[in-house]
Design a protein around this motif. Structure first.
Motif, mmCIF file in Angstrom:
data_model
loop_
_atom_site.group_PDB
_atom_site.id
_atom_site.type_symbol
_atom_site.label_atom_id
_atom_site.label_comp_id
_atom_site.label_asym_id
_atom_site.label_seq_id
_atom_site.Cartn_x
_atom_site.Cartn_y
_atom_site.Cartn_z
ATOM 1 N N VAL A 292 -9.017 -36.238 42.577
ATOM 2 C CA VAL A 292 -10.154 -36.735 41.794
ATOM 3 C C VAL A 292 -10.659 -38.050 42.382
ATOM 4 N N LYS A 293 -9.720 -38.938 42.718
ATOM 5 C CA LYS A 293 -10.106 -40.224 43.333
ATOM 6 C C LYS A 293 -10.830 -40.005 44.656
ATOM 7 N N GLU A 294 -10.342 -39.017 45.430
ATOM 8 C CA GLU A 294 -10.945 -38.734 46.734
ATOM 9 C C GLU A 294 -12.387 -38.257 46.572
ATOM 10 N N TYR A 295 -12.613 -37.434 45.545
ATOM 11 C CA TYR A 295 -13.985 -37.013 45.233
ATOM 12 C C TYR A 295 -14.846 -38.241 44.945
ATOM 13 N N GLY A 296 -14.296 -39.139 44.115
ATOM 14 C CA GLY A 296 -15.031 -40.343 43.736
ATOM 15 C C GLY A 296 -15.384 -41.212 44.926
ATOM 16 N N GLU A 297 -14.422 -41.405 45.819
ATOM 17 C CA GLU A 297 -14.638 -42.250 47.000
ATOM 18 C C GLU A 297 -15.633 -41.607 47.965
ATOM 19 N N SER B 243 -9.589 -27.041 45.087
ATOM 20 C CA SER B 243 -10.204 -28.366 44.953
ATOM 21 C C SER B 243 -10.465 -28.995 46.318
ATOM 22 N N LYS B 244 -9.497 -28.873 47.226
ATOM 23 C CA LYS B 244 -9.654 -29.491 48.549
ATOM 24 C C LYS B 244 -10.655 -28.717 49.415
ATOM 25 N N PHE B 245 -10.686 -27.389 49.251
ATOM 26 C CA PHE B 245 -11.675 -26.598 49.990
ATOM 27 C C PHE B 245 -13.086 -27.044 49.602
ATOM 28 N N LEU B 246 -13.305 -27.234 48.318
ATOM 29 C CA LEU B 246 -14.615 -27.674 47.840
ATOM 30 C C LEU B 246 -14.916 -29.105 48.281
ATOM 31 N N LEU B 247 -13.895 -29.956 48.267
ATOM 32 C CA LEU B 247 -14.067 -31.342 48.714
ATOM 33 C C LEU B 247 -14.498 -31.391 50.178
ATOM 34 N N ASN B 248 -13.895 -30.510 50.990
ATOM 35 C CA ASN B 248 -14.216 -30.485 52.421
ATOM 36 C C ASN B 248 -15.547 -29.791 52.718
ATOM 37 N N ASN B 249 -16.105 -29.107 51.720
ATOM 38 C CA ASN B 249 -17.373 -28.393 51.916
ATOM 39 C C ASN B 249 -18.402 -28.801 50.856
ATOM 40 N N LEU B 250 -18.358 -30.078 50.478
ATOM 41 C CA LEU B 250 -19.232 -30.565 49.402
ATOM 42 C C LEU B 250 -20.712 -30.300 49.672
#
Length: 581
Positions: free
Chosen positions: A213-218, A161-168
């Motif tokens: 999930v919140k971090e994705y939203g923000e 999840s975090k890898f994808l968040l950092n490479n959106l």
């Protein structure tokens, strides 16, 4: 109800796809083609095809399925990535992973963790990655998962999840990567899906999961490309999932999304929509976002959406293919009686136009809302009759039942033969509307219309796959009187053998039997035992025979009566106990 009918259709389509996949896998193997993606040798490919065939045939128990899955994975050891990147190998692994033991799942987690970047965008391995994320999150919440493995699963879900968040930016517009991101969000908070069981309300989501999930939203709401995300089907689908997840994790942030989207819906851009309609209806991707907003927002924001996007446009939106589902969602998720009455009043004089274009889901949604809010019920029935041309002269009102089931006008209904009704494919929305009308506060017009139909018509209708559910609604209707129920039971005297002998007729038989009084039950069973008793030997007749204790009746009528009275007393006691509890 619309969603329920869509689920039925989707399940049928999934079964067809599974059949065609296996069929194609066999066909291509004969031609020497061993699946798309990475290359498998002939023996491995044929082994996987055999696995799919075996799995399709089923197992005696869940334990047998687990043993089978673990044995299969012994054969893929050290070949996990190559198998996952093959079309057939991916299907087998995705199918069996939920039944694999912890050691096998950990082996897959380890090999995927080594170099996850290319696998996220792989057309086949990405599906296995989604399955691994799903299993990791699910097993994190299972009580009997060993603590050590629980941490392994939790760490894997967080890592992906975090890898994808950092490479959106790399994966947001990638078809496969986008779907992996969605899977992460869904499974981190265990959001129920169509294919999952929904008993997840007691699960406590770890803060580490909900924070992601919140971090994705923000992160997404502050993107300069936010408006662009709304305009494509792929990224719009992601936003819809994110908003559903935020409803459970950060309602305040969801509210911010709804307000930001309201601005997008009201922009002046022109695309495929008529010029006078709001921009919310400019493309399918934006319309889908609007539908999601309607499901999630509070009453105040709901009215803002209604006033800015729908008010004054409802009739036109109801008759356009792309936008009529948004109107259905508007009606289904309306939260206030007064709001619904405004929507209803705008549409009520335009039922014929809605019927003409075949958007029966609009009328189904209206019928359900009339029931929910206990308002406009009489008006809805009358306007529906008028739209189907069976309001005047009064004798035409008896045709409402078949006009609704076929969702056609009085004249068109006359052209259809009654003899074919039993096997005819009736209109799903029409039959559901009819069932809803029987649940209204004053269903007398519907009750009379049904009771005034010829017995042969009722026999054919009640023996139909969809028509059989009409009987259920009739006998269970809160406002359908006891005398009306008895009238229908008596109306069918003489054809109970026919009902008992067919698949769907037997369902109707059972519904009528359950509400019949002792006197009527005696008449029915006497009718069944008179002369020709071939019905007992039919497949469904045997089931009915057991349920009504037919053999006991033939052996000893008095004992049969006593058993009925005992059953009645037991039901009274159960009802009393339920009330007391």
């Amino acid at each position: 109800m619309e969603e329920s009918s869509n689920k039925i259709i989707n399940k049928k389509n999934n079964r067809k796809r599974k059949k065609s996949f296996l069929k194609n896998a066999r066909k291509y193997a004969k031609k020497g083609h061993f699946g798309r993606g990475s290359q498998l040798d002939s023996d491995t490919y044929h082994y996987f095809v055999k696995i799919l065939e075996t799995f399709k045939d089923g197992f005696d128990s869940e334990e047998d399925k687990k043993v089978f899955a673990n044995n299969v994975f012994e054969q893929t050891k050290d070949q996990e990535i190559n198998c996952c990147c093959n079309q057939v190998g991916c299907r087998v692994i995705e199918l069996l992973l939920p039944y694999a033991n912890n050691d096998i799942v950990k082996q897959f987690l380890d090999v995927f963790s080594e170099d996850i970047r290319p696998l996220i965008s792989d057309r086949f391995a990405s599906h296995v990655l989604e399955c691994l994320v799903s299993e990791s999150c699910k097993r994190t919440f299972i009580e009997n998962t060993p603590q050590e493995m629980r941490l392994v699963y939790q760490n894997f879900a967080i890592k992906v999840s975090k890898f994808l968040l950092n490479n959106l930016e790399d994966y947001m517009w990638d078809t496969y990567g986008n779907h992996v991101i969605r899977s992460c969000l869904i499974h981190l908070i265990q959001l129920p899906t169509d294919n999952s069981n929904t008993d997840k309300q007691d699960i406590v989501i770890p803060n580490e999961f909900s924070d992601i999930v919140k971090e994705y939203g923000e992160r997404i709401i502050s993107w300069p490309q936010f408006e662009q995300l709304c305009m494509s089907d792929l990224t719009s689908g992601f936003l819809q999932v994110l908003m559903k997840c935020l409803k459970n994790t950060d309602p305040k942030l969801l509210k911010s999304y709804s307000k930001k989207l309201l601005e997008v819906f009201n922009m002046n851009s022109q695309e495929d929509k008529p010029k006078h309609l709001p921009s919310a209806f400019g493309s399918q991707s934006v319309v889908m976002l609007l539908e999601t907003c309607l499901q999630l927002v509070n009453s105040k924001l709901f009215m803002q959406l209604y006033n800015s996007c729908f008010s004054g446009n409802l009739v036109e939106l109801s008759t356009i293919k792309m936008t009529n589902f948004a109107v259905q969602k508007l009606i289904q998720h309306c939260q206030e009686k007064e709001h619904f009455e405004g929507i209803y009043d705008e549409l009520v004089d335009n039922f014929p136009a809605i019927i003409e274009v075949g958007h029966s889901g609009i009328l189904l949604s209206l019928s359900e809302a009339c029931k929910k809010f206990r308002t406009r019920q009489g008006s809805f029935v009358q306007q529906l009759m008028k739209a189907l041309d069976c309001f005047e002269p009064e004798e035409r009102q008896n045709s409402l039942i078949l006009c609704l089931c076929r969702f056609t006008t009085y004249e068109n209904n006359l052209k259809k033969a009654i003899e074919n009704l039993q096997k005819e494919k009736l209109n799903l929305h029409g039959t559901l509307i009819l069932q809803k009308l029987l649940d209204y506060n004053k269903p007398i017009k519907i009750v009379n219309a049904l009771l005034n139909l010829d017995q042969n018509v009722l026999l054919n209708l009640f023996s139909n796959t969809m028509g059989s559910h009409v009987v259920d609604s009739y006998v269970r209707g809160e406002f359908v009187g006891e005398k009306s129920r008895e009238k229908l039971v008596r109306k069918m005297m003489g054809v109970y053998k026919d009902l008992a002998s067919s698949k769907f007729g037997s369902r109707s038989f059972e519904a009528l039997w359950n509400v019949a009084n002792l006197k009527c039950k005696l008449q029915i069973i006497e009718e069944l035992s008179h002369k020709d008793a071939s019905w007992v030997n039919s497949e469904f007749g045997k089931i009915i025979s057991n349920k009504i204790n037919y053999l006991l009746y033939k052996r000893n009528k008095e004992e049969w009566k006593n058993s009925l009275n005992k059953s009645k007393e037991n039901k009274k006691e159960q009802l009393l106990a339920k009330v007391l509890n």
